[in-house]
Design a protein around this motif. Structure first.
Motif, PDB file in Angstrom:
ATOM      1  N   ALA A  78      37.785  45.882  35.248  1.00 38.48           N
ATOM      2  CA  ALA A  78      39.089  45.511  35.804  1.00 38.48           C
ATOM      3  C   ALA A  78      39.625  46.566  36.752  1.00 38.48           C
ATOM      4  N   THR A  79      40.481  46.112  37.660  1.00 43.75           N
ATOM      5  CA  THR A  79      41.291  47.034  38.451  1.00 43.75           C
ATOM      6  C   THR A  79      42.508  47.411  37.606  1.00 43.75           C
ATOM      7  N   PRO A  80      43.099  48.597  37.831  1.00 46.08           N
ATOM      8  CA  PRO A  80      44.190  49.053  36.952  1.00 46.08           C
ATOM      9  C   PRO A  80      45.392  48.120  36.906  1.00 46.08           C
ATOM     10  N   GLY A  81      45.839  47.629  38.078  1.00 42.90           N
ATOM     11  CA  GLY A  81      47.057  46.824  38.121  1.00 42.90           C
ATOM     12  C   GLY A  81      46.940  45.529  37.341  1.00 42.90           C
ATOM     13  N   ARG A  82      45.854  44.792  37.571  1.00 46.48           N
ATOM     14  CA  ARG A  82      45.698  43.511  36.880  1.00 46.48           C
ATOM     15  C   ARG A  82      45.486  43.707  35.375  1.00 46.48           C
ATOM     16  N   LEU A  83      44.781  44.761  35.001  1.00 44.50           N
ATOM     17  CA  LEU A  83      44.584  45.041  33.575  1.00 44.50           C
ATOM     18  C   LEU A  83      45.924  45.316  32.897  1.00 44.50           C
ATOM     19  N   LEU A  84      46.794  46.073  33.558  1.00 44.78           N
ATOM     20  CA  LEU A  84      48.123  46.332  32.986  1.00 44.78           C
ATOM     21  C   LEU A  84      48.926  45.047  32.845  1.00 44.78           C
ATOM     22  N   ASP A  85      48.805  44.136  33.837  1.00 43.75           N
ATOM     23  CA  ASP A  85      49.487  42.846  33.742  1.00 43.75           C
ATOM     24  C   ASP A  85      49.106  42.133  32.448  1.00 43.75           C
ATOM     25  N   PHE A  86      47.805  42.028  32.198  1.00 42.58           N
ATOM     26  CA  PHE A  86      47.328  41.349  30.994  1.00 42.58           C
ATOM     27  C   PHE A  86      47.765  42.085  29.732  1.00 42.58           C
ATOM     28  N   ASN A  87      47.694  43.412  29.786  1.00 38.38           N
ATOM     29  CA  ASN A  87      48.039  44.212  28.619  1.00 38.38           C
ATOM     30  C   ASN A  87      49.523  44.088  28.279  1.00 38.38           C
ATOM     31  N   GLN A  88      50.378  44.147  29.269  1.00 40.62           N
ATOM     32  CA  GLN A  88      51.820  44.122  29.021  1.00 40.62           C
ATOM     33  C   GLN A  88      52.321  42.731  28.643  1.00 40.62           C
ATOM     34  N   ARG A  89      51.559  41.709  28.974  1.00 39.17           N
ATOM     35  CA  ARG A  89      51.908  40.351  28.540  1.00 39.17           C
ATOM     36  C   ARG A  89      51.366  40.040  27.145  1.00 39.17           C
ATOM     37  N   GLY A  90      50.639  40.998  26.580  1.00 44.49           N
ATOM     38  CA  GLY A  90      50.098  40.789  25.248  1.00 44.49           C
ATOM     39  C   GLY A  90      48.834  39.960  25.210  1.00 44.49           C
ATOM     40  N   GLU A  91      48.183  39.781  26.369  1.00 48.96           N
ATOM     41  CA  GLU A  91      46.953  38.983  26.413  1.00 48.96           C
ATOM     42  C   GLU A  91      45.710  39.841  26.155  1.00 48.96           C
ATOM     43  N   VAL A  92      45.782  41.124  26.517  1.00 55.61           N
ATOM     44  CA  VAL A  92      44.659  42.037  26.318  1.00 55.61           C
ATOM     45  C   VAL A  92      45.127  43.201  25.459  1.00 55.61           C
ATOM     46  N   HIS A  93      44.348  43.540  24.435  1.00 54.27           N
ATOM     47  CA  HIS A  93      44.643  44.681  23.570  1.00 54.27           C
ATOM     48  C   HIS A  93      43.469  45.648  23.636  1.00 54.27           C
ATOM     49  N   LEU A  94      43.772  46.906  23.797  1.00 56.38           N
ATOM     50  CA  LEU A  94      42.734  47.896  24.079  1.00 56.38           C
ATOM     51  C   LEU A  94      42.462  48.834  22.914  1.00 56.38           C
TER      52      LEU A  94
END
Length: 507
Positions: free
Chosen positions: A250-266
């Motif tokens: 992932a690129t940083p910006g799009r990964l943060l989008d998913f992470n902050q929406r609760g769709e991706v957990h790291l």
């Protein structure tokens, strides 16, 4: 330079890193958890061996088995947790995958030992991975693969200095796939919980890495996903919800989008890779990368690999913050730059550079050319003039919106666009087969950028040609480039016919 780098990380010259280093930075309070999840040496983790934790969302009818994350004890508080609670998806049970039918045997892949070369056989890799390596036609490791895998397959962190085209992508992908095959996934998983994370600065590089990952993982049953900005968010979300994610690029910006929406957990990431760290610094992505890293397990509980074309002080400081006792691998760029690319330099006045460029392309009927310039306004002017003079061209710079960049790159790859004009930042990570010529309209001030530019041609065993224009404003950049390459590049005067006036187009 290598001595100085090793000194920064407390390594004595010639000291061999231990195969099972103990992360000094791990807090004592988490020692019990560290025993539950041994990272070094890499051993399969028993399934279900994780501490219980409250479920993320009320939708799930039973608690989710989740590791206690050392980062919560040792790092900053997690961000955007309220969004996670609002948008959490129900847990889906892990269903056993249908086994991949594979009658291939390692005996089908015969590679004779050769002096001075390292075979992939020498690393005792999983046969499913070896099958993919065989399909890709890679009998011997490149220098960076041989050096990096010697450390990373034992679980050690690593930082590598290598140019594009050295095989570094395959090096970290082989390491990731090996880790995921050796360690079974937990019995209970959520969608959107990658086990390996690769962060890269540009959309083009993410797509290329994901493509390589799919090729290497095709017999393993591991799922690869890629998330980039400028693409349909909902489409990427559906992919995320359709199956478990093993490797996420992932690129940083799009990964943060998913992470902050609760769709991706790291918090399940076992291996994290930061590719082209120097470019992420140049493009201002490091604050986003810091946010992402705070969501992953503590650095002693994940493996971290960092790659960069240059080892600046800033890059080394980041490496020190994010890695534990890393192996330091450096591959000199001159071997990459000189073997497959024929290099020329034309001494030409700045006022004649465009005429020379136009005539080179038009008289030789070149069909796939990359032109590099140092500034965005130069790139725009060159592209506009070529288009006006009847040569199909497009520009690639930071000013070009993401959706247009994708369209441009596809047009260039398909041959609809003859000339791609780019800045260094935009040109990084562009992997297009069949680029016959690279033209440096202006010489780069950083010699490493020269190597990256000409590395766009002469790829995958083919040969290519680079032509640099040295004018009164940029000839000073040539000696440092020659010093980096370790040889002189002959400076020629362009033939008279290449300086003919550009014919006027009558409409």
């Amino acid at each position: 330079m290598l001595k100085a780098l090793k000194k920064i990380f407390g390594k004595g010259e010639g000291e061999q890193p231990a195969a099972t280093p103990t992360p000094a930075a791990a807090p004592a309070a988490a020692s019990q958890d560290a025993e539950q999840r041994p990272r070094k040496p890499r051993a399969p983790r028993p399934e279900g061996e994780r501490t219980e934790k409250a479920p993320r969302a009320p939708k799930s009818d039973k608690p989710r088995g989740e590791r206690q994350n050392k980062a919560e004890q040792a790092d900053k508080p997690r961000e955007k947790t309220e969004k996670v609670e609002k948008t959490e998806k129900p847990r889906r049970e892990r269903k056993p995958k249908a086994p991949v039918v594979d009658n291939w045997k390692l005996e089908d892949f015969v590679v004779e030992p050769a002096e001075g070369k390292t075979r992939f056989h020498d690393f005792n890799l999983d046969p499913r991975l070896m099958h993919a390596i065989h399909d890709l036609g890679f009998p011997y490791c490149t220098p960076i693969q041989a050096q990096v895998l010697g450390f990373t397959l034992k679980g050690q962190d690593a930082i590598g200095r290598a140019q594009t085209g050295t095989g570094k992508t395959a090096a970290f992908l082989i390491s990731i796939i090996t880790q995921l095959l050796q360690t079974p996934p937990p019995k209970e998983r959520y969608m959107g919980e990658p086990r390996a994370l690769i962060i890269a600065p540009t959309r083009e590089l993410v797509v290329q890495i994901a493509k390589d990952a799919v090729g290497l993982a095709k017999y393993t049953g591991l799922n690869v996903m890629s998330f980039v900005g400028g693409m349909d968010f909902d489409k990427q979300l559906k992919t995320l919800e359709s199956r478990f994610c093993d490797i996420l690029v992932a690129t940083p910006g799009r990964l943060l989008d998913f992470n902050q929406r609760g769709e991706v957990h790291l918090d399940m990431v076992e291996v994290m890779v930061l590719d082209e760290a120097d470019r992420m610094l140049d493009m201002g992505f490091i604050p986003q990368v810091r946010q992402i890293i705070r969501q992953t397990p503590f650095k002693g509980e994940r493996q971290t690999l960092l790659f960069s074309a240059t080892f600046t002080d800033d890059v080394m400081n980041l490496a020190k913050q994010w890695t534990v006792d890393p192996a330091i691998v450096e591959i000199e760029p001159e071997n990459v730059a000189s073997d497959t690319v024929e290099q020329h330099v034309y001494a030409v006045a700045g006022s004649d550079k465009y005429k020379l460029l136009y005539n080179l392309i038009a008289q030789n009927d070149w069909t796939r050319v990359m032109v590099f310039a140092n500034r965005k306004d130069e790139v725009r002017r060159i592209e506009e003039r070529l288009t006006k003079d009847g040569i199909s061209a497009a520009q690639m710079s930071g000013d070009v919106p993401q959706h247009k960049r994708i369209k441009v790159l596809e047009g260039f790859r398909e041959g609809k666009i003859r000339v791609l004009v780019a800045t260094d930042v935009a040109g990084r990570g562009i992997h297009v087969d069949g680029i016959s010529h690279v033209i440096n309209f202006t010489l780069p001030e950083d010699p490493d950028d020269y190597v990256h530019r000409i590395g766009r041609t002469g790829r995958a065993g083919s040969t290519g040609t680079s032509i640099s224009f040295a004018g009164e404003d940029d000839a000073f950049a040539l000696p440092p480039i020659e010093e980096l390459l370790g040889r002189k590049i002959n400076c020629e005067m362009p033939p008279t016919e290449l300086l003919k006036p550009v014919p006027r187009k009558h409409h």
